[in-house]
Design a protein around this motif. Structure first.
Motif, PDB file in Angstrom:
ATOM      1  N   TYR A  99     -34.802  33.955 -92.926  1.00  0.00           N
ATOM      2  CA  TYR A  99     -36.224  33.561 -92.941  1.00  0.00           C
ATOM      3  C   TYR A  99     -36.404  32.049 -92.961  1.00  0.00           C
ATOM      4  O   TYR A  99     -37.430  31.546 -92.547  1.00  0.00           O
ATOM      5  CB  TYR A  99     -36.933  34.173 -94.152  1.00  0.00           C
ATOM      6  CG  TYR A  99     -37.284  35.627 -93.963  1.00  0.00           C
ATOM      7  CD1 TYR A  99     -38.530  35.997 -93.481  1.00  0.00           C
ATOM      8  CD2 TYR A  99     -36.371  36.627 -94.261  1.00  0.00           C
ATOM      9  CE1 TYR A  99     -38.855  37.335 -93.298  1.00  0.00           C
ATOM     10  CE2 TYR A  99     -36.679  37.956 -94.085  1.00  0.00           C
ATOM     11  CZ  TYR A  99     -37.919  38.317 -93.601  1.00  0.00           C
ATOM     12  OH  TYR A  99     -38.240  39.633 -93.408  1.00  0.00           O
ATOM     13  N   ARG A 100     -35.436  31.348 -93.536  1.00  0.00           N
ATOM     14  CA  ARG A 100     -35.562  29.887 -93.653  1.00  0.00           C
ATOM     15  C   ARG A 100     -34.681  29.171 -92.643  1.00  0.00           C
ATOM     16  O   ARG A 100     -34.537  27.951 -92.704  1.00  0.00           O
ATOM     17  CB  ARG A 100     -35.180  29.439 -95.084  1.00  0.00           C
ATOM     18  CG  ARG A 100     -36.010  30.076 -96.179  1.00  0.00           C
ATOM     19  CD  ARG A 100     -37.484  29.589 -96.167  1.00  0.00           C
ATOM     20  NE  ARG A 100     -38.325  30.432 -97.014  1.00  0.00           N
ATOM     21  CZ  ARG A 100     -39.137  31.391 -96.578  1.00  0.00           C
ATOM     22  NH1 ARG A 100     -39.243  31.647 -95.280  1.00  0.00           N
ATOM     23  NH2 ARG A 100     -39.855  32.117 -97.417  1.00  0.00           N
TER      24      ARG A 100
ATOM     25  N   THR B 234     -41.927  46.615 -94.071  1.00  0.00           N
ATOM     26  CA  THR B 234     -42.937  46.185 -95.040  1.00  0.00           C
ATOM     27  C   THR B 234     -44.311  46.513 -94.444  1.00  0.00           C
ATOM     28  O   THR B 234     -44.408  46.821 -93.255  1.00  0.00           O
ATOM     29  CB  THR B 234     -42.869  44.663 -95.281  1.00  0.00           C
ATOM     30  OG1 THR B 234     -43.326  44.008 -94.084  1.00  0.00           O
ATOM     31  CG2 THR B 234     -41.466  44.190 -95.620  1.00  0.00           C
TER      32      THR B 234
ATOM     33  N   LYS C  17     -42.257  33.949 -91.621  1.00  0.00           N
ATOM     34  CA  LYS C  17     -42.528  35.333 -92.041  1.00  0.00           C
ATOM     35  C   LYS C  17     -42.423  36.287 -90.854  1.00  0.00           C
ATOM     36  O   LYS C  17     -42.588  35.878 -89.699  1.00  0.00           O
ATOM     37  CB  LYS C  17     -43.935  35.433 -92.642  1.00  0.00           C
ATOM     38  CG  LYS C  17     -44.045  34.698 -93.979  1.00  0.00           C
ATOM     39  CD  LYS C  17     -45.421  34.854 -94.580  1.00  0.00           C
ATOM     40  CE  LYS C  17     -45.619  33.966 -95.791  1.00  0.00           C
ATOM     41  NZ  LYS C  17     -44.828  34.337 -96.955  1.00  0.00           N
TER      42      LYS C  17
HETATM   43  N1  LIG Z   1     -50.440  37.075 -92.360  1.00  0.00           N
HETATM   44  C1  LIG Z   1     -49.093  37.457 -92.012  1.00  0.00           C
HETATM   45  C2  LIG Z   1     -48.337  37.825 -93.253  1.00  0.00           C
HETATM   46  C3  LIG Z   1     -46.874  38.067 -92.974  1.00  0.00           C
HETATM   47  C4  LIG Z   1     -46.102  38.317 -94.241  1.00  0.00           C
HETATM   48  O1  LIG Z   1     -46.564  38.040 -95.363  1.00  0.00           O
HETATM   49  N2  LIG Z   1     -44.884  38.836 -94.090  1.00  0.00           N
HETATM   50  C5  LIG Z   1     -44.033  39.086 -95.221  1.00  0.00           C
HETATM   51  C6  LIG Z   1     -43.548  40.547 -95.196  1.00  0.00           C
HETATM   52  S1  LIG Z   1     -44.905  41.702 -95.260  1.00  0.00           S
HETATM   53  C7  LIG Z   1     -42.807  38.189 -95.153  1.00  0.00           C
HETATM   54  O2  LIG Z   1     -42.340  37.865 -94.077  1.00  0.00           O
HETATM   55  N3  LIG Z   1     -42.263  37.799 -96.316  1.00  0.00           N
HETATM   56  C8  LIG Z   1     -41.036  37.043 -96.373  1.00  0.00           C
HETATM   57  C9  LIG Z   1     -41.196  35.667 -96.926  1.00  0.00           C
HETATM   58  O3  LIG Z   1     -42.337  35.253 -97.185  1.00  0.00           O
HETATM   59  O4  LIG Z   1     -40.172  35.022 -97.095  1.00  0.00           O
HETATM   60  C10 LIG Z   1     -49.127  38.631 -91.005  1.00  0.00           C
HETATM   61  O5  LIG Z   1     -50.094  39.393 -91.028  1.00  0.00           O
HETATM   62  O6  LIG Z   1     -48.203  38.744 -90.191  1.00  0.00           O
END
Ligand SMILES: N[C@@H](CCC(=O)N[C@@H](CS)C(=O)NCC(=O)O)C(=O)O
Length: 204
Positions: free
Chosen positions: A38-39, A9, A51
């Motif tokens: 993730y959880r 991503t 995340k």
């Molecule tokens: N501010 C965080 C944002 C991280 C983020 O939004 N990651 C997303 C993927 S790009 C994620 O883990 N999404 C899965 C979820 O929210 O369950 C960073 O820069 O690391």
């Protein structure tokens, strides 16, 4: 050894790209979007925000260090392994400015622009607001790169890596990079780097 919990991503790819550039070995722990991991309690212990990306660095001596937030990880890697943050005080300052602009500005605006336009009944004000802001940020980066080859004004850095992965995904936010020809050329240049290619290949 550095363990990297991540996925392919815009935030997730930043860390493997930086590690490849620095020539640091790492172990990938792929976490596809939507995975229940993730959880899980174990993952929430290393990132309470649930995340990716996250790293766990065990240098064999001190207790392992765990770091979440892509900007923090990029800075940690640059500080720990020396590189990608500019050699002079001026370049380091610029690296930090552009890095923070990405994590606090372009990333959230573009992410929300993509999210709200993907809804079944998108609200025109909300879509317009985030789309407009994402465009405005892209305009700032385009203007910077008109005067400098790389964002910190001197060398390829973690600021370029942080923006690259988002700028190349602009289409998800309904933005055509053809409107930003300097950015388009800069993205293509970074895509051709060996480290970038290796990172994408490993995450595929
Ligand atoms: N501010 C965080 C944002 C991280 C983020 O939004 N990651 C997303 C993927 S790009 C994620 O883990 N999404 C899965 C979820 O929210 O369950 C960073 O820069 O690391």
């Amino acid at each position: 050894m550095i363990e990297v919990f991540t996925a392919s991503t815009p935030n997730g790819i930043k860390v493997p790209i930086a590690l490849e550039e620095l020539g640091i070995p790492y172990r990938l722990h792929k976490m596809p979007m939507g995975s229940p991991e993730y959880r899980s309690a174990e993952f929430l212990q290393i990132n309470p925000n649930g995340k990716i990306p996250v790293i766990r660095h065990d240098d064999g001596g001190n207790a392992p260090v765990t770091i979440f937030e892509s900007g923090a990880i990029l800075l940690y890697l640059a500080d720990s392994f020396g590189g990608l943050a500019g050699a002079t005080a001026a370049a380091r300052g610029q690296t930090l400015s552009w890095l923070f602009l990405q994590v606090a500005g372009l990333g959230p605006m573009m992410g929300n622009a993509a999210h709200f336009r993907s809804l079944k009944s998108p609200d025109p004000y909300t879509v317009g607001r985030f789309h407009g802001e994402a465009n405005r940020y892209l305009g700032l980066i385009e203007a910077r790169l008109r005067d400098a080859e790389w964002l910190n004004g001197e060398t390829y850095s973690i600021a370029d890596i942080a923006h690259f992965s988002w700028v190349r995904s602009a289409a998800y936010a309904g933005i055509d990079l053809k409107d930003f020809p300097i950015l388009e050329a800069w993205v293509q240049k970074i895509e051709k780097r060996d480290a970038t290619r290796r990172a994408f290949a490993k995450l595929a």
